[in-house]
Design a protein around this motif. Structure first.
Motif, PDB file in Angstrom:
ATOM      1  N   PRO A 100       0.820  -1.209   0.000  1.00 39.41           N
ATOM      2  CA  PRO A 100       0.000   0.000   0.000  1.00 39.41           C
ATOM      3  C   PRO A 100       0.851   1.255   0.000  1.00 39.41           C
ATOM      4  O   PRO A 100       2.053   1.220   0.234  1.00 39.41           O
ATOM      5  CB  PRO A 100      -0.782  -0.126   1.306  1.00 39.41           C
ATOM      6  CG  PRO A 100       0.110  -0.944   2.188  1.00 39.41           C
ATOM      7  CD  PRO A 100       0.791  -1.916   1.273  1.00 39.41           C
ATOM      8  N   VAL A 101       0.190   2.349  -0.289  1.00 37.96           N
ATOM      9  CA  VAL A 101       0.853   3.647  -0.182  1.00 37.96           C
ATOM     10  C   VAL A 101       0.994   3.975   1.289  1.00 37.96           C
ATOM     11  O   VAL A 101       0.035   3.913   2.054  1.00 37.96           O
ATOM     12  CB  VAL A 101       0.037   4.737  -0.897  1.00 37.96           C
ATOM     13  CG1 VAL A 101       0.688   6.085  -0.709  1.00 37.96           C
ATOM     14  CG2 VAL A 101      -0.094   4.396  -2.376  1.00 37.96           C
ATOM     15  N   PHE A 102       2.191   4.326   1.715  1.00 42.05           N
ATOM     16  CA  PHE A 102       2.445   4.577   3.121  1.00 42.05           C
ATOM     17  C   PHE A 102       2.316   6.063   3.404  1.00 42.05           C
ATOM     18  O   PHE A 102       2.702   6.912   2.602  1.00 42.05           O
ATOM     19  CB  PHE A 102       3.852   4.094   3.510  1.00 42.05           C
ATOM     20  CG  PHE A 102       3.957   2.599   3.468  1.00 42.05           C
ATOM     21  CD1 PHE A 102       3.784   1.860   4.612  1.00 42.05           C
ATOM     22  CD2 PHE A 102       4.191   1.931   2.278  1.00 42.05           C
ATOM     23  CE1 PHE A 102       3.860   0.474   4.579  1.00 42.05           C
ATOM     24  CE2 PHE A 102       4.272   0.551   2.238  1.00 42.05           C
ATOM     25  CZ  PHE A 102       4.109  -0.173   3.400  1.00 42.05           C
ATOM     26  N   GLY A 103       1.776   6.366   4.574  1.00 43.94           N
ATOM     27  CA  GLY A 103       1.610   7.763   4.938  1.00 43.94           C
ATOM     28  C   GLY A 103       1.412   7.918   6.413  1.00 43.94           C
ATOM     29  O   GLY A 103       1.464   6.977   7.175  1.00 43.94           O
TER      30      GLY A 103
ATOM     31  N   ASN B 219       7.421  -0.248  20.886  1.00 41.23           N
ATOM     32  CA  ASN B 219       7.206  -1.691  20.921  1.00 41.23           C
ATOM     33  C   ASN B 219       7.132  -2.272  19.506  1.00 41.23           C
ATOM     34  O   ASN B 219       6.578  -1.636  18.604  1.00 41.23           O
ATOM     35  CB  ASN B 219       5.904  -2.001  21.668  1.00 41.23           C
ATOM     36  CG  ASN B 219       5.998  -1.668  23.148  1.00 41.23           C
ATOM     37  OD1 ASN B 219       6.522  -2.454  23.932  1.00 41.23           O
ATOM     38  ND2 ASN B 219       5.506  -0.498  23.535  1.00 41.23           N
ATOM     39  N   PRO B 220       7.668  -3.500  19.311  1.00 39.03           N
ATOM     40  CA  PRO B 220       7.715  -4.097  17.963  1.00 39.03           C
ATOM     41  C   PRO B 220       6.367  -4.668  17.533  1.00 39.03           C
ATOM     42  O   PRO B 220       6.201  -5.874  17.330  1.00 39.03           O
ATOM     43  CB  PRO B 220       8.777  -5.188  18.110  1.00 39.03           C
ATOM     44  CG  PRO B 220       8.648  -5.627  19.542  1.00 39.03           C
ATOM     45  CD  PRO B 220       8.333  -4.369  20.312  1.00 39.03           C
ATOM     46  N   THR B 221       5.406  -3.787  17.373  1.00 47.18           N
ATOM     47  CA  THR B 221       4.046  -4.146  16.986  1.00 47.18           C
ATOM     48  C   THR B 221       3.928  -4.119  15.474  1.00 47.18           C
ATOM     49  O   THR B 221       4.269  -3.125  14.847  1.00 47.18           O
ATOM     50  CB  THR B 221       3.045  -3.150  17.607  1.00 47.18           C
ATOM     51  OG1 THR B 221       3.179  -3.195  19.030  1.00 47.18           O
ATOM     52  CG2 THR B 221       1.623  -3.468  17.213  1.00 47.18           C
TER      53      THR B 221
ATOM     54  N   LYS C 100       6.638   2.144   7.056  1.00 45.61           N
ATOM     55  CA  LYS C 100       7.659   1.246   6.529  1.00 45.61           C
ATOM     56  C   LYS C 100       8.628   0.780   7.606  1.00 45.61           C
ATOM     57  O   LYS C 100       9.403  -0.151   7.384  1.00 45.61           O
ATOM     58  CB  LYS C 100       8.442   1.935   5.413  1.00 45.61           C
ATOM     59  CG  LYS C 100       7.625   2.219   4.168  1.00 45.61           C
ATOM     60  CD  LYS C 100       8.483   2.885   3.099  1.00 45.61           C
ATOM     61  CE  LYS C 100       7.675   3.154   1.837  1.00 45.61           C
ATOM     62  NZ  LYS C 100       8.487   3.813   0.790  1.00 45.61           N
ATOM     63  N   THR C 101       8.573   1.444   8.766  1.00 48.79           N
ATOM     64  CA  THR C 101       9.561   1.161   9.791  1.00 48.79           C
ATOM     65  C   THR C 101       8.869   0.789  11.093  1.00 48.79           C
ATOM     66  O   THR C 101       7.655   0.602  11.167  1.00 48.79           O
ATOM     67  CB  THR C 101      10.490   2.370   9.974  1.00 48.79           C
ATOM     68  OG1 THR C 101      11.554   2.020  10.857  1.00 48.79           O
ATOM     69  CG2 THR C 101       9.744   3.578  10.514  1.00 48.79           C
ATOM     70  N   GLY C 102       9.662   0.674  12.156  1.00 49.39           N
ATOM     71  CA  GLY C 102       9.182   0.357  13.489  1.00 49.39           C
ATOM     72  C   GLY C 102      10.381   0.276  14.409  1.00 49.39           C
ATOM     73  O   GLY C 102      11.533   0.402  13.958  1.00 49.39           O
ATOM     74  N   PRO C 103      10.174   0.072  15.702  1.00 46.22           N
ATOM     75  CA  PRO C 103      11.308  -0.011  16.621  1.00 46.22           C
ATOM     76  C   PRO C 103      12.321  -1.071  16.192  1.00 46.22           C
ATOM     77  O   PRO C 103      11.946  -2.196  15.863  1.00 46.22           O
ATOM     78  CB  PRO C 103      10.639  -0.375  17.951  1.00 46.22           C
ATOM     79  CG  PRO C 103       9.242   0.152  17.836  1.00 46.22           C
ATOM     80  CD  PRO C 103       8.879  -0.031  16.397  1.00 46.22           C
ATOM     81  N   ASP C 104      13.597  -0.693  16.156  1.00 40.45           N
ATOM     82  CA  ASP C 104      14.690  -1.588  15.759  1.00 40.45           C
ATOM     83  C   ASP C 104      14.407  -2.241  14.408  1.00 40.45           C
ATOM     84  O   ASP C 104      14.589  -3.451  14.219  1.00 40.45           O
ATOM     85  CB  ASP C 104      14.934  -2.653  16.832  1.00 40.45           C
ATOM     86  CG  ASP C 104      16.219  -3.458  16.593  1.00 40.45           C
ATOM     87  OD1 ASP C 104      17.108  -2.954  15.868  1.00 40.45           O
ATOM     88  OD2 ASP C 104      16.321  -4.576  17.130  1.00 40.45           O
ATOM     89  N   ALA C 105      13.981  -1.436  13.448  1.00 37.11           N
ATOM     90  CA  ALA C 105      13.597  -1.971  12.145  1.00 37.11           C
ATOM     91  C   ALA C 105      14.759  -2.693  11.459  1.00 37.11           C
ATOM     92  O   ALA C 105      14.547  -3.722  10.799  1.00 37.11           O
ATOM     93  CB  ALA C 105      13.069  -0.853  11.249  1.00 37.11           C
ATOM     94  N   GLN C 106      15.971  -2.179  11.612  1.00 35.98           N
ATOM     95  CA  GLN C 106      17.101  -2.851  10.968  1.00 35.98           C
ATOM     96  C   GLN C 106      17.345  -4.222  11.578  1.00 35.98           C
ATOM     97  O   GLN C 106      17.636  -5.191  10.870  1.00 35.98           O
ATOM     98  CB  GLN C 106      18.361  -1.976  11.078  1.00 35.98           C
ATOM     99  CG  GLN C 106      18.297  -0.694  10.256  1.00 35.98           C
ATOM    100  CD  GLN C 106      17.983  -0.943   8.786  1.00 35.98           C
ATOM    101  OE1 GLN C 106      18.543  -1.849   8.164  1.00 35.98           O
ATOM    102  NE2 GLN C 106      17.060  -0.160   8.233  1.00 35.98           N
TER     103      GLN C 106
ATOM    104  N   GLN D  48       3.006  -1.479  11.096  1.00 34.01           N
ATOM    105  CA  GLN D  48       4.418  -1.081  11.070  1.00 34.01           C
ATOM    106  C   GLN D  48       5.233  -2.105  10.279  1.00 34.01           C
ATOM    107  O   GLN D  48       4.726  -3.142   9.866  1.00 34.01           O
ATOM    108  CB  GLN D  48       4.959  -0.955  12.495  1.00 34.01           C
ATOM    109  CG  GLN D  48       4.222   0.088  13.344  1.00 34.01           C
ATOM    110  CD  GLN D  48       4.959   0.457  14.617  1.00 34.01           C
ATOM    111  OE1 GLN D  48       5.348   1.604  14.826  1.00 34.01           O
ATOM    112  NE2 GLN D  48       5.136  -0.509  15.512  1.00 34.01           N
ATOM    113  N   TYR D  49       6.497  -1.788  10.046  1.00 32.13           N
ATOM    114  CA  TYR D  49       7.438  -2.689   9.363  1.00 32.13           C
ATOM    115  C   TYR D  49       6.932  -3.102   7.969  1.00 32.13           C
ATOM    116  O   TYR D  49       7.074  -4.267   7.562  1.00 32.13           O
ATOM    117  CB  TYR D  49       7.685  -3.949  10.204  1.00 32.13           C
ATOM    118  CG  TYR D  49       8.184  -3.698  11.604  1.00 32.13           C
ATOM    119  CD1 TYR D  49       9.491  -3.285  11.846  1.00 32.13           C
ATOM    120  CD2 TYR D  49       7.346  -3.891  12.702  1.00 32.13           C
ATOM    121  CE1 TYR D  49       9.956  -3.076  13.139  1.00 32.13           C
ATOM    122  CE2 TYR D  49       7.796  -3.685  13.996  1.00 32.13           C
ATOM    123  CZ  TYR D  49       9.101  -3.272  14.214  1.00 32.13           C
ATOM    124  OH  TYR D  49       9.544  -3.067  15.499  1.00 32.13           O
TER     125      TYR D  49
END
Length: 424
Positions: free
Chosen positions: A21-24, A114-116, A36-42, A133-134
Motif C-alpha cells: 500500500p501507499v504509506f503515509g 514496541n515491535p508491533t 515502513k519502519t518500526g522499533p529496531d527496524a534494521q 508497522q514494518y
C-alpha cells in the motif's frame, strides 16, 4: 527458541507480497495507517526487505515470518464469506493516553516503543484505530500463536450445541477411540478446556521442553501423526480438573475430539460455522501436520480486521450482525470470572483473574477476557463497552516481555477513556 523453529531452510524474499500500500501518516481519520519502519527496524530485517524463512524466530525473519507463516508449512483454507460484514470507521482516529512507569504516554508512543506489526481498536461495529508497522498491511495474514486455542474452544461450544459432542464431561476416548487405555483418553473435555488435564507436560518455551517436542513431531514432514504424538505424553501427575497447568497438549487433544465428533476438519468446521457466518472479508489459513490435521494449539493465520470481527462477536456473547453464531451461554460460561479459591483463579503473575475455556480472564470489576499468543499476539475484549483491541507483534521474548505490562497499561487507558457501556 520457539518450538516451531526446528527447521533450518530459508524461503526467498520474493514470497513477500509484491504489491504494497501507499504509506503515509494520515492520523485524521480511522483509515488504515502504514509505516515502513518500526522499533529496531534494521534488527528486524528492514534492509533485507523483511525476508521470510526458517528458523521462525531468527530476528531478521520474524516480521516476514509472522505475516507469511502459511507459506512455510502446509495449511488448510478457511474461505472468506461471499458478502463480508461491513465495518464503519470513525471520522476521527482514536487518541488514547495511558500511564506506564510514572509516565503519561499515547498510543503513538506505544507503537514507537514496541515491535508491533499491527494494532486495531474497534468498538461496536466501528473501527477506531488501525495501524501497521514494518511495511505490513491490511491484506496480510498474521500468525495467531496460541490465540488459536480460543478458536478451538468456541468450536467445541458449537459442536455441543449441534449435539455432535454430547457433554463436555465426556472423556476423550468417547470420541477418539485410539486413545483408549491412555491417561489423556480418560480425561474429560472440560478438563482440557480448563488446561487441567493433569498430564505431565512442560511448556517453558525452551529448546528441550515438552512443547518443543510436541510441535517438532507435529510439524515434521516425517512425523508419526497426531495420535502417536499425543500418546507420547502419558504420565498423570494430578487428577483431571484439579490443577491448572498451561499445556498446548490439551488443545491438540481438543482438536482431535472436534474432528472425530464432527467428521470435518477444524478448518472446514470453522469456515462453515463461524468464519463465513460472521462475514470474514479475507481467506484465513490453518497450518496442518503431515496427516492433514490442523495444529490446534496455534498456527491460525488471518487479517487483523477478521481477528477484530471474531473479537467483536465474542464481545457480543457470540452474536454478530444480529446473528447468533456461537451459543450465548457457551461464551458466557467460557469467559465467566473464576470463583475465588478455585484452581482456575490464578491470583498471580500476568493473570491474577484466572482462566476460562481456553481463554484468559482479565482483572477488573467487570467481565473482560483475552486471546493470547506468545511473542505479543493478543485480542483484548470488553463485552460491557464492546471494545476490542487486536495486537500482533514480533517480540523477541516469548513471555514476560516488558512490553506486555505496557500493553495492559494501554488497554486499561483505553477502557478508562472509551469503556462506557454500549447504548441499549
Amino acid at each position: 527458541m520457539h518450538p516451531l523453529c526446528r527447521f533450518a531452510f530459508a524461503l526467498p524474499v520474493a514470497l513477500i507480497a509484491a504489491s504494497m500500500p501507499v504509506f503515509g501518516e494520515d492520523h485524521q481519520s480511522a483509515n488504515p495507517v502504514y509505516s515502513k519502519t518500526g522499533p529496531d527496524a534494521q534488527g528486524y530485517g528492514q534492509n533485507l526487505g523483511y525476508p521470510v524463512g526458517l528458523p521462525l524466530l531468527r530476528q531478521p525473519y520474524m516480521v516476514g515470518n509472522y505475516s507469511h507463516y502459511d507459506s512455510l508449512h502446509p495449511s488448510h483454507l478457511v474461505a472468506k464469506a461471499e458478502k463480508p460484514s461491513p465495518f464503519e470507521r470513525a471520522s476521527t482516529e482514536l487518541q488514547v493516553s495511558y500511564r506506564y512507569k510514572d509516565q503519561t504516554l499515547t498510543v503513538q508512543d506505544y507503537l514507537a516503543r514496541n515491535p508491533t506489526t499491527g494494532l486495531l481498536i474497534a468498538k461496536g461495529n466501528s473501527i477506531l484505530f488501525e495501524h501497521y508497522q514494518y511495511s505490513r498491511n491490511d491484506e496480510q495474514r498474521f500468525m495467531s500463536e496460541s490465540m488459536a486455542k480460543t478458536f478451538v474452544s468456541m468450536l467445541v461450544g458449537v459442536a455441543v450445541a449441534e449435539h455432535k459432542i454430547r457433554t463436555i464431561d465426556d472423556t476423550v476416548e468417547t470420541y477418539v477411540p485410539e486413545l483408549q487405555h491412555t491417561e489423556i483418553g480418560t480425561t474429560s473435555i472440560r478438563a482440557l478446556l480448563h488446561m487441567a488435564s493433569g498430564i505431565q507436560y512442560t511448556q517453558s518455551y525452551s529448546k528441550t521442553d515438552d512443547n518443543a517436542k510436541l510441535h517438532e513431531l507435529l510439524l515434521s514432514p516425517t512425523g508419526p501423526g497426531p495420535i502417536a504424538t499425543v500418546k507420547t505424553f502419558n504420565t498423570r501427575v494430578a487428577e483431571p480438573e484439579s490443577v491448572f497447568s498451561y499445556a498446548s497438549l490439551d488443545t491438540e487433544v481438543l482438536g482431535l475430539v472436534l474432528t472425530r465428533s464432527t467428521g470435518m476438519s477444524l478448518s472446514e468446521y470453522l469456515q462453515t460455522r463461524v468464519w463465513q457466518p460472521m462475514g470474514a472479508e479475507a481467506d484465513a489459513r490453518w497450518i496442518v501436520d503431515n496427516t492433514g490435521q490442523e495444529i490446534a494449539s496455534c498456527c491460525f493465520n488471518a487479517t487483523l480486521r477478521d481477528y477484530a470481527r471474531f473479537g467483536l462477536m465474542l464481545a457480543h456473547d457470540g452474536s454478530f450482525n444480529d446473528r447468533q453464531i456461537i451459543p450465548r451461554q457457551w461464551v458466557l460460561d467460557a469467559t465467566r470470572p473464576a470463583n475465588p479459591g478455585s484452581f482456575l483463579a490464578l491470583g498471580k503473575g500476568e493473570h491474577p483473574s484466572g482462566y476460562g475455556y481456553q481463554v484468559w480472564l482479565l482483572s477488573g470489576k467487570r467481565r473482560m477476557f483475552a486471546l493470547e499468543g506468545v511473542y505479543g499476539q493478543r485480542i483484548f475484549i470488553d463485552p460491557e463497552s464492546g471494545l476490542v483491541l487486536v495486537h500482533t507483534a514480533v517480540r523477541t521474548q516469548a513471555v514476560g516481555s516488558p512490553g506486555e505490562a505496557e500493553l495492559h497499561a494501554l488497554w486499561n487507558g483505553l477502557i478508562k477513556e472509551y469503556g462506557t457501556s454500549l447504548p441499549m
